[in-house]
Motif scaffolding. Structure first.
Motif, PDB file in Angstrom:
ATOM      1  N   GLU A 139       0.860  -1.185   0.000  1.00  0.00           N
ATOM      2  CA  GLU A 139       0.000   0.000   0.000  1.00  0.00           C
ATOM      3  C   GLU A 139       0.901   1.241   0.000  1.00  0.00           C
ATOM      4  O   GLU A 139       1.486   1.594   1.034  1.00  0.00           O
ATOM      5  N   GLN A 181       0.440   4.353   0.027  1.00  0.00           N
ATOM      6  CA  GLN A 181       0.113   5.465   0.931  1.00  0.00           C
ATOM      7  C   GLN A 181       0.579   5.200   2.364  1.00  0.00           C
ATOM      8  O   GLN A 181       0.731   6.124   3.149  1.00  0.00           O
ATOM      9  N   ILE A 182       0.741   3.932   2.706  1.00  0.00           N
ATOM     10  CA  ILE A 182       1.297   3.604   4.029  1.00  0.00           C
ATOM     11  C   ILE A 182       2.824   3.622   3.951  1.00  0.00           C
ATOM     12  O   ILE A 182       3.506   4.215   4.798  1.00  0.00           O
ATOM     13  N   GLU A 227       4.853   5.176   2.024  1.00  0.00           N
ATOM     14  CA  GLU A 227       5.446   6.516   1.912  1.00  0.00           C
ATOM     15  C   GLU A 227       5.590   7.189   3.272  1.00  0.00           C
ATOM     16  O   GLU A 227       6.599   7.832   3.559  1.00  0.00           O
ATOM     17  N   VAL A 228       4.554   7.045   4.087  1.00  0.00           N
ATOM     18  CA  VAL A 228       4.589   7.702   5.400  1.00  0.00           C
ATOM     19  C   VAL A 228       5.624   7.025   6.307  1.00  0.00           C
ATOM     20  O   VAL A 228       6.414   7.691   6.982  1.00  0.00           O
ATOM     21  N   ALA A 266       8.973   8.205   5.346  1.00  0.00           N
ATOM     22  CA  ALA A 266       9.270   9.572   5.815  1.00  0.00           C
ATOM     23  C   ALA A 266       9.652   9.567   7.293  1.00  0.00           C
ATOM     24  O   ALA A 266      10.604  10.250   7.702  1.00  0.00           O
ATOM     25  N   TYR A 267       8.932   8.780   8.097  1.00  0.00           N
ATOM     26  CA  TYR A 267       9.244   8.715   9.537  1.00  0.00           C
ATOM     27  C   TYR A 267      10.626   8.132   9.783  1.00  0.00           C
ATOM     28  O   TYR A 267      11.403   8.637  10.593  1.00  0.00           O
ATOM     29  N   ARG A 273      13.414  10.441   8.785  1.00  0.00           N
ATOM     30  CA  ARG A 273      13.601  11.524   9.764  1.00  0.00           C
ATOM     31  C   ARG A 273      14.493  11.057  10.920  1.00  0.00           C
ATOM     32  O   ARG A 273      15.184  11.849  11.555  1.00  0.00           O
ATOM     33  N   PRO A 279      -4.759  -1.478  11.912  1.00  0.00           N
ATOM     34  CA  PRO A 279      -4.106  -0.232  11.488  1.00  0.00           C
ATOM     35  C   PRO A 279      -3.179   0.276  12.593  1.00  0.00           C
ATOM     36  O   PRO A 279      -3.606   0.410  13.726  1.00  0.00           O
ATOM     37  N   PHE A 280      -1.929   0.518  12.215  1.00  0.00           N
ATOM     38  CA  PHE A 280      -0.942   0.885  13.236  1.00  0.00           C
ATOM     39  C   PHE A 280      -0.621   2.372  13.159  1.00  0.00           C
ATOM     40  O   PHE A 280      -0.870   3.042  12.151  1.00  0.00           O
ATOM     41  N   SER A 281      -0.081   2.862  14.247  1.00  0.00           N
ATOM     42  CA  SER A 281       0.382   4.241  14.281  1.00  0.00           C
ATOM     43  C   SER A 281       1.840   4.262  13.839  1.00  0.00           C
ATOM     44  O   SER A 281       2.651   3.499  14.357  1.00  0.00           O
ATOM     45  N   PRO A 282       2.203   5.110  12.852  1.00  0.00           N
ATOM     46  CA  PRO A 282       3.608   5.135  12.431  1.00  0.00           C
ATOM     47  C   PRO A 282       4.554   5.506  13.571  1.00  0.00           C
ATOM     48  O   PRO A 282       5.694   5.053  13.610  1.00  0.00           O
ATOM     49  N   ARG A 283       4.066   6.316  14.514  1.00  0.00           N
ATOM     50  CA  ARG A 283       4.918   6.652  15.664  1.00  0.00           C
ATOM     51  C   ARG A 283       5.288   5.389  16.440  1.00  0.00           C
ATOM     52  O   ARG A 283       6.411   5.225  16.888  1.00  0.00           O
ATOM     53  N   ALA A 310      -5.392   2.086   8.270  1.00  0.00           N
ATOM     54  CA  ALA A 310      -3.938   2.310   8.408  1.00  0.00           C
ATOM     55  C   ALA A 310      -3.498   3.485   7.532  1.00  0.00           C
ATOM     56  O   ALA A 310      -2.681   4.309   7.944  1.00  0.00           O
ATOM     57  N   LEU A 339       5.315  15.563   8.544  1.00  0.00           N
ATOM     58  CA  LEU A 339       6.001  14.720   7.563  1.00  0.00           C
ATOM     59  C   LEU A 339       5.170  14.501   6.304  1.00  0.00           C
ATOM     60  O   LEU A 339       5.677  14.038   5.295  1.00  0.00           O
TER      61      LEU A 339
END
Lengths: 233, 57
Positions: free
Chosen positions: A12, A14-15, A17-18, A21-22, A25, A105-109, B16, B29
């Motif tokens: 996916e 869209q997942i 990519e985020v 990015a995290y 960083r 669904p998970f939190s990217p943090r 998600a 971000l």
């Protein structure tokens, strides 16, 4: 430590990519793949320090990737992304050797925190530059490989069980130090798998595998009335 | 059973996408551009449709 290389396998975009990015960083180098085939190729090409792996991929199961990552000579620490906690338990706890999981669904943090924790865990003892020293110890004809959980006697594999390895590893890290049964159980029995009455049996089995004459042990010796120790050579 | 498994998987993926992007915007971000917000709205609409299908079926 050099910038860690992370391989993210998720179909996916869209997942992915985020997540990318995290992780970037955090100073990590990230490669993203969206299929089993691409991931298998990237394992070779990128030689990642850590794998973030979705189990459900368009051309098959991510477990095929996990199998390769776990069995290569340089095992790659892996965090699995999964839709179900029950599936995660099976993958992480049992046969396939993932190190951690995050349920979608998970939190990217949260994912970033887990990636950092796993990198920290696996890089303990790693000097600047990121090359891990070989964690081996030689005691006489015994060679103990702490990374691969292998013990050889005069060059031949001893075939220790997990419990026997833990006992030997603990004693060998502290040669000459006498461990009482209570102390050994305290250090080893955190999961309740070893009981006082079975400890002696584990020691006997261990001796059969590593001692020339198990009745006259040279490595793991009994200190009568106290406990056990690894003989200091 | 199989259908609900697939729906659950799809729902998990859509949520998600939404969670990752909203957190990413909060953390600076992900740029909250109109196309990105439209993609998020689309993911949430598809999630809503799955939930509504589950309720009616």
């Amino acid at each position: 430590m050099q910038r860690p290389r992370i391989l993210v396998v998720d179909d996916e975009p869209q997942i992915a990519e985020v997540v990318e990015a995290y992780l970037e960083r955090e100073g990590m180098i990230v490669e993203v793949c969206a299929s089993v085939a691409a991931a298998l190729a990237a394992l070779e090409r990128v030689a990642p320090d850590l794998l973030v792996l979705d189990i459900t991929l368009p051309d098959g199961s991510g477990l095929a990737v996990l199998r390769v990552a776990s069995s290569s000579s340089r095992r790659i620490p892996t965090i699995v992304l999964t839709a179900r906690a029950t599936e995660a338990d099976r993958v992480v706890g049992l046969e396939l050797g993932a190190d951690d999981y995050v349920v979608k669904p998970f939190s990217p943090r949260e994912l970033v925190a887990r990636v950092r924790a796993l990198l920290r865990r696996t890089s303990e003892g790693m000097p600047p530059g990121g090359v891990r020293p070989s964690r081996r110890r030689r005691v006489g004809d015994l060679e103990i490989d702490y990374d691969f959980h292998e013990v050889s006697v005069a060059g031949l594999p001893a075939g220790l069980t997990a419990t026997e390895f833990r006992i030997l590893a603990l004693l060998a890290e502290n040669p000459g130090e006498v461990f009482t049964r209570a102390h050994l159980l305290d250090r080893l029995g955190d999961d309740g798998a070893i009981f006082e009455r079975t400890l002696d049996r584990h020691i006997n089995n261990l001796r059969k595998k590593i001692e020339k004459d198990p009745r006259k042990p040279e490595h793991v010796v009994t200190v009568y009335g106290v406990g056990y120790k690894m003989r200091k050579l | 059973m199989r259908r609900s498994d697939e729906s659950g998987h799809e729902l998990g993926n859509l949520l998600a996408v939404a969670l990752a992007n909203v957190e990413g915007m909060l953390d600076g971000l992900v740029e909250p551009s109109p196309p990105k917000l439209e993609a998020l709205a689309d993911a949430l609409r598809r999630a809503r449709d799955i939930v509504q299908r589950g309720e009616s079926g």
